[in-house]
Design an enzyme around this catalytic site. Structure first.
Site, PDB file in Angstrom:
ATOM      1  N   GLY A 176       0.781  -1.221   0.000  1.00 34.84           N
ATOM      2  CA  GLY A 176       0.000   0.000   0.000  1.00 34.84           C
ATOM      3  C   GLY A 176       0.815   1.274   0.000  1.00 34.84           C
ATOM      4  N   CYS A 185      11.876  -1.764   3.121  1.00 42.81           N
ATOM      5  CA  CYS A 185      10.729  -1.649   2.225  1.00 42.81           C
ATOM      6  C   CYS A 185       9.736  -0.599   2.742  1.00 42.81           C
ATOM      7  CB  CYS A 185      10.087  -3.021   2.037  1.00 42.81           C
ATOM      8  SG  CYS A 185       8.955  -3.114   0.644  1.00 42.81           S
ATOM      9  N   ASN A 199      10.510  -5.455  -4.068  1.00 40.63           N
ATOM     10  CA  ASN A 199       9.073  -5.475  -4.307  1.00 40.63           C
ATOM     11  C   ASN A 199       8.464  -4.209  -3.719  1.00 40.63           C
ATOM     12  OD1 ASN A 199       6.354  -5.947  -4.582  1.00 40.63           O
ATOM     13  ND2 ASN A 199       6.251  -7.419  -2.908  1.00 40.63           N
ATOM     14  N   HIS A 230      14.892  -5.954  -0.063  1.00 40.02           N
ATOM     15  CA  HIS A 230      14.638  -7.047   0.879  1.00 40.02           C
ATOM     16  C   HIS A 230      15.923  -7.819   1.146  1.00 40.02           C
ATOM     17  CE1 HIS A 230      10.129  -7.350   1.246  1.00 40.02           C
ATOM     18  NE2 HIS A 230      10.255  -6.426   0.306  1.00 40.02           N
ATOM     19  N   GLU A 239      16.477 -10.110   3.246  1.00 33.93           N
ATOM     20  CA  GLU A 239      16.222 -11.534   3.542  1.00 33.93           C
ATOM     21  C   GLU A 239      16.017 -12.343   2.270  1.00 33.93           C
ATOM     22  OE1 GLU A 239      12.385 -10.522   2.149  1.00 33.93           O
ATOM     23  OE2 GLU A 239      13.798  -9.385   3.349  1.00 33.93           O
TER      24      GLU A 239
END
Length: 386
Positions: free
Chosen positions: A249, A276, A318, A360, A362
């Site tokens: 969002g 992020c 992302n 990210h 991870e």
């Protein structure tokens, strides 16, 4: 983009009325969302269960998606938040020793609509050149009807889009819990944490499970709290550090309740690490601004330069919003930049033990180039405790 079959069972309908015919799979029905693309070659199950994809329909640029089946280990949240997916090639029988369920059956179990037979290269170019459109994917095993198309067109036109939408509230945990699972290894699966030596409170704006595992692997006792937790709620847990998770969002919408919490934590001089959406919310808490990107960054092959070491990391990303670097305060030093488009990928504060990155670390899926950031966070915590 593809010629209609005699009785097509699937279609993508864009907000401008364009209809792309294909073959439906997975759940029957229709789903609306922002149509984006992801360039990853592997890890489709982790992608489909990443909460950051809430509100989105994922176009996979790699043609062979679903062919390795699914398993209960490669998920990033218990309930997938993505709206559906689009692929070029029909899913075949699974051919992987870890598979326990066919991808089609897995999609049906989670009521996720799939669409195959689309020219995904052309669709990706459309998104690249014109921005991510609103779309509706439809799967009718009996054949797509005029009524299906008209209903989808109306739904696509009525959907408001992600800008201004708070989706973190939908995917966040509803109550606090302790996380004890560590990272995965071949033959052993996921390890259980043993004798943690510092306490990290992770604010869940849509956290992936592998992020929590990476935190636990550094020796942290991890407590996960809802996105709406206040600074007082978090401080009552006596954390040694606070982690701001990824999520979906518009950060400006989520910031309505998240920014006051983060500002309260900043005032206590605690070590803070954000990724992020957490990176974007940290920036907003410092007075910076964010904006919607035309196409976003989604894939496992994004080059990012560490400006302080000169090294280039290949990262998993992302996100559809970005921090406007020129609005960061004077106390912030930009640490990472995208080598695709020059956008901001990270910053740290000069006066406090606080840093964040847009990507990210991870992975899951993706390379492990950036795992060192979790160790950096742990070292900041240890130094702060002294």
């Amino acid at each position: 983009m593809t010629d209609a079959a005699p009785t097509p069972t699937g279609a993508l309908i864009l907000q401008d009325g364009t209809v792309l015919w294909g073959r439906g799979f997975g759940a029957s029905g229709r789903s609306v969302g922002e149509v984006c693309f992801n360039t990853s070659l592997t890890g489709y199950q982790e992608i489909m269960t990443d909460p950051s994809y809430a509100g989105q329909i994922i176009t996979f640029t790699f043609p062979h998606i679903g062919n390795t089946g699914t398993n209960p280990e490669d998920i990033e949240t218990k309930t997938p938040a993505a709206r559906g997916l689009i692929v070029k090639t029909d899913v075949t029988e699974p051919s992987n020793w870890r598979s326990v369920q066919k991808f089609d059956a897995w999609l049906k179990a989670w009521n996720l609509v799939g669409l195959a037979g689309i020219d995904t290269r052309r669709l990706t170019r459309l998104i690249r050149d014109q921005g991510a459109p609103t779309g509706v994917i439809v799967h009718n095993p009996a054949g797509i009807t005029d009524a299906d198309i008209e209903a989808a067109k109306a739904e696509a036109k009525a959907w408001p889009g992600l800008e201004g939408m708070d989706l973190a509230i939908e995917v966040s945990t509803r109550q606090s819990y302790a996380w004890t699972q560590s990272t995965w290894s071949l033959g052993a699966g996921y390890a259980e944490q043993d004798s943690p030596d510092h306490h990290v409170v992770a604010i869940d704006y849509g956290a992936k499970q592998n992020i929590l595992r990476c935190l636990a692997a550094t020796g942290a006792r991890v407590t996960v709290v809802p996105a709406t937790a206040t600074a007082d709620d978090i401080l009552a847990l006596k954390p040694d550090g606070v982690f701001l998770s990824n999520g979906p969002g518009d950060p400006a919408a989520t910031g309505a309740y998240a920014v006051p919490t983060i500002q309260g934590l900043l005032a206590k001089d605690l070590p803070i690490f954000g990724i992020c959406l957490g990176h974007q919310l940290l920036a907003l808490s410092l007075g910076a601004k964010t904006k919607k990107m035309d196409r976003g960054h989604r894939g496992a092959n994004h080059p990012v330069k560490d400006l302080e070491t000169g090294k280039v990391e290949i990262t998993s990303q992302n996100h559809g919003f970005v921090v406007r670097e020129e609005t960061l305060p004077a106390d912030a030093t930009v640490t990472h930049v995208s080598l695709f488009d020059g956008s901001n990928e990270g910053f740290r504060l000069n006066s406090r033990p606080v840093f964040s990155v847009q990507y990210h670390p991870e992975a899951s899926p993706g390379p492990s180039d950036s795992h060192y950031l979790f160790d950096r966070f742990a070292k900041l915590i240890e130094a702060h405790k002294r």
